[in-house]
Design an enzyme around this catalytic site. Structure first.
Site, PDB file in Angstrom:
ATOM      1  N   ARG A 232     -20.502 -55.780 -34.663  1.00 20.46           N
ATOM      2  CA  ARG A 232     -20.056 -56.753 -35.665  1.00 20.46           C
ATOM      3  C   ARG A 232     -20.370 -56.215 -37.050  1.00 20.46           C
ATOM      4  O   ARG A 232     -21.421 -55.597 -37.269  1.00 20.46           O
ATOM      5  CB  ARG A 232     -20.787 -58.095 -35.488  1.00 20.46           C
ATOM      6  CG  ARG A 232     -20.248 -58.961 -34.368  1.00 20.46           C
ATOM      7  CD  ARG A 232     -18.875 -59.584 -34.707  1.00 20.46           C
ATOM      8  NE  ARG A 232     -18.295 -60.325 -33.611  1.00 20.46           N
ATOM      9  CZ  ARG A 232     -17.413 -59.839 -32.725  1.00 20.46           C
ATOM     10  NH1 ARG A 232     -17.007 -58.584 -32.805  1.00 20.46           N
ATOM     11  NH2 ARG A 232     -16.923 -60.608 -31.771  1.00 20.46           N
ATOM     12  N   GLU A 261     -13.357 -58.272 -43.300  1.00 22.78           N
ATOM     13  CA  GLU A 261     -12.236 -57.801 -42.489  1.00 22.78           C
ATOM     14  C   GLU A 261     -10.958 -58.511 -42.883  1.00 22.78           C
ATOM     15  O   GLU A 261     -10.964 -59.739 -42.977  1.00 22.78           O
ATOM     16  CB  GLU A 261     -12.533 -58.020 -40.996  1.00 22.78           C
ATOM     17  CG  GLU A 261     -13.610 -57.090 -40.497  1.00 22.78           C
ATOM     18  CD  GLU A 261     -13.804 -57.113 -38.973  1.00 22.78           C
ATOM     19  OE1 GLU A 261     -12.966 -57.697 -38.265  1.00 22.78           O
ATOM     20  OE2 GLU A 261     -14.785 -56.523 -38.507  1.00 22.78           O
ATOM     21  N   HIS A 279     -10.912 -52.876 -35.955  1.00 25.20           N
ATOM     22  CA  HIS A 279     -11.428 -53.863 -34.984  1.00 25.20           C
ATOM     23  C   HIS A 279     -10.568 -53.881 -33.707  1.00 25.20           C
ATOM     24  O   HIS A 279     -10.056 -54.940 -33.304  1.00 25.20           O
ATOM     25  CB  HIS A 279     -11.487 -55.261 -35.618  1.00 25.20           C
ATOM     26  CG  HIS A 279     -12.508 -56.151 -34.943  1.00 25.20           C
ATOM     27  ND1 HIS A 279     -13.237 -57.094 -35.597  1.00 25.20           N
ATOM     28  CD2 HIS A 279     -12.921 -56.227 -33.642  1.00 25.20           C
ATOM     29  CE1 HIS A 279     -14.033 -57.723 -34.756  1.00 25.20           C
ATOM     30  NE2 HIS A 279     -13.859 -57.209 -33.554  1.00 25.20           N
TER      31      HIS A 279
HETATM   32  P1  NAD Z   1     -24.707 -58.758 -24.900  1.00 24.29           P
HETATM   33  O1  NAD Z   1     -25.101 -60.129 -25.267  1.00 24.29           O
HETATM   34  O2  NAD Z   1     -24.393 -58.446 -23.488  1.00 24.29           O
HETATM   35  O3  NAD Z   1     -25.824 -57.740 -25.395  1.00 24.29           O
HETATM   36  C1  NAD Z   1     -26.457 -57.833 -26.634  1.00 24.29           C
HETATM   37  C2  NAD Z   1     -27.802 -57.145 -26.497  1.00 24.29           C
HETATM   38  O4  NAD Z   1     -28.411 -57.101 -27.790  1.00 24.29           O
HETATM   39  C3  NAD Z   1     -28.764 -57.858 -25.576  1.00 24.29           C
HETATM   40  O5  NAD Z   1     -29.285 -56.988 -24.591  1.00 24.29           O
HETATM   41  C4  NAD Z   1     -29.863 -58.350 -26.509  1.00 24.29           C
HETATM   42  O6  NAD Z   1     -31.123 -58.338 -25.887  1.00 24.29           O
HETATM   43  C5  NAD Z   1     -29.797 -57.334 -27.618  1.00 24.29           C
HETATM   44  N1  NAD Z   1     -30.357 -57.810 -28.881  1.00 24.29           N
HETATM   45  C6  NAD Z   1     -30.269 -59.045 -29.430  1.00 24.29           C
HETATM   46  N2  NAD Z   1     -30.934 -59.073 -30.609  1.00 24.29           N
HETATM   47  C7  NAD Z   1     -31.452 -57.833 -30.792  1.00 24.29           C
HETATM   48  C8  NAD Z   1     -32.231 -57.241 -31.820  1.00 24.29           C
HETATM   49  N3  NAD Z   1     -32.612 -57.935 -32.888  1.00 24.29           N
HETATM   50  N4  NAD Z   1     -32.551 -55.952 -31.682  1.00 24.29           N
HETATM   51  C9  NAD Z   1     -32.171 -55.220 -30.620  1.00 24.29           C
HETATM   52  N5  NAD Z   1     -31.456 -55.727 -29.594  1.00 24.29           N
HETATM   53  C10 NAD Z   1     -31.088 -57.019 -29.692  1.00 24.29           C
HETATM   54  O7  NAD Z   1     -23.452 -58.431 -25.847  1.00 24.29           O
HETATM   55  P2  NAD Z   1     -22.281 -57.391 -25.586  1.00 24.29           P
HETATM   56  O8  NAD Z   1     -21.190 -58.052 -24.812  1.00 24.29           O
HETATM   57  O9  NAD Z   1     -22.833 -56.095 -25.117  1.00 24.29           O
HETATM   58  O10 NAD Z   1     -21.737 -57.217 -27.088  1.00 24.29           O
HETATM   59  C11 NAD Z   1     -22.445 -56.448 -28.049  1.00 24.29           C
HETATM   60  C12 NAD Z   1     -21.787 -56.552 -29.402  1.00 24.29           C
HETATM   61  O11 NAD Z   1     -20.434 -56.102 -29.333  1.00 24.29           O
HETATM   62  C13 NAD Z   1     -21.695 -57.979 -29.961  1.00 24.29           C
HETATM   63  O12 NAD Z   1     -21.957 -57.952 -31.327  1.00 24.29           O
HETATM   64  C14 NAD Z   1     -20.255 -58.352 -29.738  1.00 24.29           C
HETATM   65  O13 NAD Z   1     -19.831 -59.336 -30.649  1.00 24.29           O
HETATM   66  C15 NAD Z   1     -19.591 -57.012 -29.999  1.00 24.29           C
HETATM   67  N6  NAD Z   1     -18.228 -56.880 -29.515  1.00 24.29           N
HETATM   68  C16 NAD Z   1     -17.330 -56.233 -30.323  1.00 24.29           C
HETATM   69  C17 NAD Z   1     -16.022 -56.077 -29.918  1.00 24.29           C
HETATM   70  C18 NAD Z   1     -15.024 -55.383 -30.808  1.00 24.29           C
HETATM   71  O14 NAD Z   1     -13.849 -55.673 -30.717  1.00 24.29           O
HETATM   72  N7  NAD Z   1     -15.447 -54.464 -31.641  1.00 24.29           N
HETATM   73  C19 NAD Z   1     -15.632 -56.565 -28.682  1.00 24.29           C
HETATM   74  C20 NAD Z   1     -16.573 -57.180 -27.848  1.00 24.29           C
HETATM   75  C21 NAD Z   1     -17.886 -57.324 -28.274  1.00 24.29           C
END
Ligand code: NAD
Length: 526
Positions: A232, A261, A279
């Site tokens: 994000r 964005e 994105h």
């Molecule tokens: P998820 O919830 O499965 O994993 C997130 C991880 O981050 C968890 O393991 C959590 O413990 C960890 N976390 C939370 N706070 C933290 C901190 N302060 N320091 C370190 N680790 C921390 O999420 P996901 O499905 O793997 O998604 C990850 C990211 O990807 C999210 O931001 C999501 O919005 C983004 N995303 C982006 C796109 C895109 O189009 N670019 C698509 C899907 C997801």
């Protein structure tokens, strides 16, 4: 599952629709307008949307039998989750549908940075042949720092191993088992930043992760390090990233997401050592197909009365916790039913304490919701279910607290529920034996099976009173099957729990209350 109707309001992959055809009538109207939706939603049990259709409070309030709103994708900005929660409608999404797709895009950006693919491509298309300019970096043997090892982070780790990279992970919330299973080294953020050749962030954007990577972090990174953000915008501070890249503090960066964005006049546009995508990390046909299949299966589960996996407005249990907690479902139902029938006047407070083994589980919340559901459902017109139980209690001004205590009085686990209403407080303690049992009422030791009709009578502990109560019931044709009495002190208040063979009418209770020294009597049907 008879006569279920599902509305597909946005275009989804056919495979998802196929999944539903056997179990429901599927109406495909992907150009439905806001006005039409408000009119027709009352006929549907489920709706699938992507991002076009807005499921607003107005839509939710017009729905009469909607059970589930499914977003075939991840973000639910177009769904009023709060309104859905208040109305007991589940909101589900398919967060795992994009994990592999995003991980592959991340690897793509890493490769593009390491081998300068995007600038080399541009150069060739400009009819140049600048072989020396594009000397690359081999990933094999390099260290990848993964910040956030959730769904996507773990997929990135798996893929990086195929490239011969070593992974360092920073994620304060993952378990040691999860890290061990993936074979990664968990370190603090500073160690990761100092030792990684390539870093990639996969955390949600939260107040804690906003600008997680800024000047102080760039300052300790390896010279020539790369950093990628496909999570994000805002997790990396763009202003500081620009400085780190333009001064050569780090080697390169790849971004799919931005603080604004679409990005406008962003100084990063002018740099050669950045790879930027609009994105699109989650945009593949496979991810869309999987999202459609995942939400279709979630809907099928809800229609079958099973628990879906990705509910956003209700706690979801993993299969292991479900097995551990399941024996207590019936007990909480009975405790709730019991309390509901003894309530007098406005309920003000419900305190639930979990003792023994149960206090160690993480998700007792579901049990609290069950108790609330049983207490509130009979007194409200709107159905109260596990989704809206907490929010209905809150709206009605009932203070709900959950506590944990370790002393289970020798039982494996024990649940204590105290309910305070305008004119009466009552507390129950129950255990889940073969069948649920109530073992304490208002601090009096009892042993109550949770079936049939019971009379709870409070009276003054004086000679003859027990006989008088029995006689009064007998005069009214009420047969006592079982009786227990409890008292705290001789001559003080005592409680009698009677199991009777027939339902007890209000008028019959009144006659009982006319007896001198009987303080209170309630009938409970379980
Ligand atoms: P998820 O919830 O499965 O994993 C997130 C991880 O981050 C968890 O393991 C959590 O413990 C960890 N976390 C939370 N706070 C933290 C901190 N302060 N320091 C370190 N680790 C921390 O999420 P996901 O499905 O793997 O998604 C990850 C990211 O990807 C999210 O931001 C999501 O919005 C983004 N995303 C982006 C796109 C895109 O189009 N670019 C698509 C899907 C997801």
């Amino acid at each position: 599952m008879d006569n279920m109707k599902v509305l597909i309001a946005d275009q989804i992959n056919e495979k998802g629709i196929d999944e539903l055809k056997d179990v429901a009538e599927v109406v495909n109207n992907t150009s439905i307008t806001k006005e039409e939706l408000v009119t027709v939603i009352k006929d549907f049990d489920a709706i699938i949307v992507r991002s076009r259709t807005k499921v607003t409070r107005e839509v939710i309030e017009a729905a009469e039998k909607l059970k589930i709103i499914a977003r075939a994708g991840v973000g639910v900005d177009n769904v009023d989750v709060e309104a859905a929660t208040e109305h007991g409608i589940m909101v589900v999404n398919a967060p795992e549908s994009t994990s592999i797709t995003v991980a592959e895009h991340t690897m793509g950006i890493i490769l593009s940075l390491a081998r300068k693919i995007s600038i080399a491509d541009k150069s060739v298309k400009e009819s140049k042949w600048e072989k020396k300019k594009f000397m690359g970096l081999e990933l094999n043997g390099k260290t990848l720092g993964v910040i956030g090892m959730g769904r996507i982070g773990s997929q990135v780790v798996t893929r990086s191993k195929a490239f011969g990279m070593d992974a360092l992970v920073y994620d304060p919330y993952i378990t040691e088992e999860a890290a061990a299973e993936l074979g990664v080294t968990v370190v603090d953020l500073e160690t990761l930043l100092k030792n990684s050749d390539v870093m990639t962030v996969h955390v949600p954007l939260t107040p804690e992760t906003k600008h997680l990577i800024a000047k102080p972090q760039f300052d300790i990174m390896k010279e020539n390090a790369f950093i990628v953000n496909c999570a994000r915008g805002g997790i990396i501070k763009e202003e500081d990233l620009y400085e780190a890249l333009s001064t050569g503090k780090i080697g390169g960066a790849g971004l799919d997401v931005y603080e604004e964005e679409p990005p406008k006049n962003n100084p990063l546009f002018g740099l050669d050592n950045v790879v930027l995508t609009p994105h699109i990390a989650a945009s593949t046909a496979e991810a869309q197909r999987d999202a459609a299949i995942i939400v279709a299966n979630e809907i099928k589960k809800v229609f079958k009365g099973e628990s879906p996996k990705n509910v956003l407005n209700m706690p979801v249990l993993d299969p292991e916790t479900f097995q551990l907690i399941k024996p207590y479902f019936k007990l909480t139902e009975k405790l709730g039913k019991f309390l509901m029938q003894t309530a007098k006047g406005n309920i003000k407070e419900i305190n639930i304490t979990y003792c023994g083994e149960l206090s160690e589980f993480k998700k007792q919340d579901i049990l609290t919701r069950m108790v609330l559901q049983e207490i509130l459902n009979p007194i409200l017109t709107e159905p109260v279910n596990l989704v809206n139980a907490n929010s209905v209690a809150k709206i009605r001004g009932i203070v709900v607290t959950e506590g944990k205590r370790c002393d289970a009085k020798g039982y494996k686990s024990l649940i204590k529920v105290e309910m305070k209403s305008e004119s009466k407080d009552i507390s129950l303690e129950g255990i889940a034996a073969k069948e649920p049992e109530i073992i304490m009422i208002d601090g009096y030791k009892v042993d109550v099976e949770t079936e049939g009709t019971m009379l709870i009578v409070r009276y003054k502990d004086i000679p003859g009173i027990i006989g008088a109560i029995g006689t009064r019931l007998g005069e009214q044709g009420i047969n006592i099957a079982k009786m227990q009495v409890g008292r705290k002190e001789l001559g003080g208040e005592a409680v009698m729990v009677l199991k009777v063979d027939q339902k007890v009418k209000g008028t019959e209770i009144e006659k009982l209350l006319k007896l001198e020294d009987v303080y209170d009597a309630v009938a409970v049907n379980l």
